[in-house]
Design an enzyme around this catalytic site. Structure first.
Site, PDB file in Angstrom:
ATOM      1  CG  ASN A 147      29.887  44.946  33.413  1.00  0.00           C
ATOM      2  OD1 ASN A 147      30.608  45.385  32.519  1.00  0.00           O
ATOM      3  ND2 ASN A 147      30.190  43.850  34.074  1.00  0.00           N
ATOM      4  NE  ARG A 285      39.825  42.052  35.312  1.00  0.00           N
ATOM      5  CZ  ARG A 285      38.582  42.512  35.210  1.00  0.00           C
ATOM      6  NH1 ARG A 285      38.140  43.418  36.082  1.00  0.00           N
ATOM      7  NH2 ARG A 285      37.777  42.078  34.255  1.00  0.00           N
ATOM      8  CD  GLN A 314      38.358  38.651  41.084  1.00  0.00           C
ATOM      9  OE1 GLN A 314      38.299  39.784  41.535  1.00  0.00           O
ATOM     10  NE2 GLN A 314      37.766  38.325  39.947  1.00  0.00           N
ATOM     11  CG  HIS A 333      35.031  41.188  40.545  1.00  0.00           C
ATOM     12  ND1 HIS A 333      35.971  40.795  39.621  1.00  0.00           N
ATOM     13  CD2 HIS A 333      34.519  42.343  40.056  1.00  0.00           C
ATOM     14  CE1 HIS A 333      36.013  41.658  38.624  1.00  0.00           C
ATOM     15  NE2 HIS A 333      35.121  42.607  38.875  1.00  0.00           N
TER      16      HIS A 333
END
Length: 386
Positions: A147, A285, A314, A333
């Site tokens: 990704n 991050r 998260q 995210h």
């Protein structure tokens, strides 16, 4: 037989989709550096489906159960006594995603007596305590590059959204207004600006390539300098450090992994070295940037905008200051979990499982920790506390 514990994000609020906006996906066989896309022996899903949520199960259930293995899928991971914590104690394999990370801390790993493999469905394995994995003999693998381009596209989108003041302008339309002056008062052209990336690996280099046609000057810093032909092709300006680079840039994008040398990198001091009114993009991050320093810089005007899709923890709590700070373009995210990316990281997760269950070597580019130390991609991208 193995027990596989898969931690995925919740299904859509209206239920698992019965149909999709598009009928097919482009076929990606090879990545820009020549690495082949995942090549499992088989798949049990349709590319373009929602695979990363609980009901999608990464398309793994029939494969694992047909071999006699057990698959447990949950989104319950953070509260004391969560399904994740209860099931972890006798689990052989944990699968998690960066978007909904199951934090494999040293304490949790110590309770997982059977754990031998931790797989990141996607890229970025900092939710796993790598030192503890090394100490406990746990192999850590991720679906490298699956990704990366998805994230690079997200960076370009967020850069343009901030510089062109897109989100507030869209809000005027939703609210029934036509307030052109309000929209234009913070809108600029990207053309002619200086854009820099912290790290120029798979994602960082893809960002640079995608921004080059905008007629900007491109800067980068990285532990390893890019080949001279690449620098010449893109007109890149190399800097030895982030501190040396950021004073020259109108836009800075963070594309580095989280490890001890990058944690807290963008603090008050480094943000203070940036040009007043610069933009900061962080899809890497959250803990690479100091949470409160970012908010202070936006409120003071040192930063003109901050966008990203990475938070800590998260999911982010409702009172996280990045939800309400001014001039931000934050999203959950999502940059690396498009339906396109899910087809690749689900296939790569199955490929890793096939190899591990069959006792075959896992691709070197997928490895983060193996054999009692950093390995493969991990040796090039991460560092340990030791």
């Amino acid at each position: 037989m193995a027990k596989v514990l898969c931690v995925l994000y919740d299904d859509p609020v209206d239920g698992y989709p019965s149909g999709y906006a598009r009928d097919d996906l482009p076929v990606i066989d090879r990545y820009p550096d020549g690495q082949t896309a995942p090549t499992p022996k088989g798949t049990d899903f349709t590319p373009g489906q929602l695979l990363g949520s609980v009901s999608g199960e990464l398309g793994l259930r029939s494969f694992l159960e047909s071999r006699g293995h057990t698959l447990v899928v949950t989104s319950d991971k953070d509260r004391p006594g969560s399904v994740f914590e209860r099931e972890l104690v006798d689990t052989d394999v944990v699968i998690s995603q960066p978007f909904w990370p199951a934090y494999l801390t040293a304490e949790r790993m110590a309770t997982a007596r059977n754990l031998r493999l931790a797989v990141t469905a996607g890229i970025g394995s900092d939710h796993v305590d790598l030192d503890a994995a090394i100490a406990h003999g746990v192999t850590v693998a991720e679906v490298t590059f699956s990704n990366s381009i998805s994230v690079a596209e997200h960076v370009v989108m967020m850069t343009l959204s901030l510089v062109r003041n897109y989100l507030p302008s869209h809000r005027w339309v939703l609210d029934g207004g036509w307030n052109i002056a309000d929209c234009a008062q913070r809108s600029y052209d990207l053309e002619g600006m200086h854009v820099g990336t912290v790290a120029a690996g798979r994602i960082g280099l893809a960002v640079l390539r995608r921004l080059a046609p905008f007629d900007v000057t491109l800067h980068y810093t990285d532990r390893k300098r890019l080949p001279e032909p690449v620098e010449r092709e893109l007109g890149l300006v190399f800097h030895e450090s982030g501190a040396a680079m950021v004073p020259h840039c109108d836009v800075v994008t963070i594309n580095a992994p989280l490890h001890p040398q990058t944690e807290g990198m963008f603090d008050d001091a480094l943000i203070g070295r940036m040009k007043r009114g610069a933009y900061l993009i962080n899809t890497a991050r959250a803990r690479i940037a100091d949470r409160d320093a970012v908010e202070r810089a936006l409120r003071s005007g040192q930063l003109a905008g901050y966008a990203g899709d990475v938070w800590f923890p998260q999911p982010a709590p409702a009172d996280h200051p990045w939800r309400t700070m001014p001039h931000h373009g934050m999203t959950p995210h999502i940059s690396g979990t498009t339906l396109s990316a899910q087809a690749r990281y689900a296939a790569g997760t199955r490929e890793i499982l096939e190899d591990w269950l069959d006792g075959s070597p896992i691709r070197d580019e997928y490895l983060i920790v193996a054999g009692g130390g950093l390995a493969g991609t991990g040796a090039a991208s991460y560092s340990t506390r030791g």
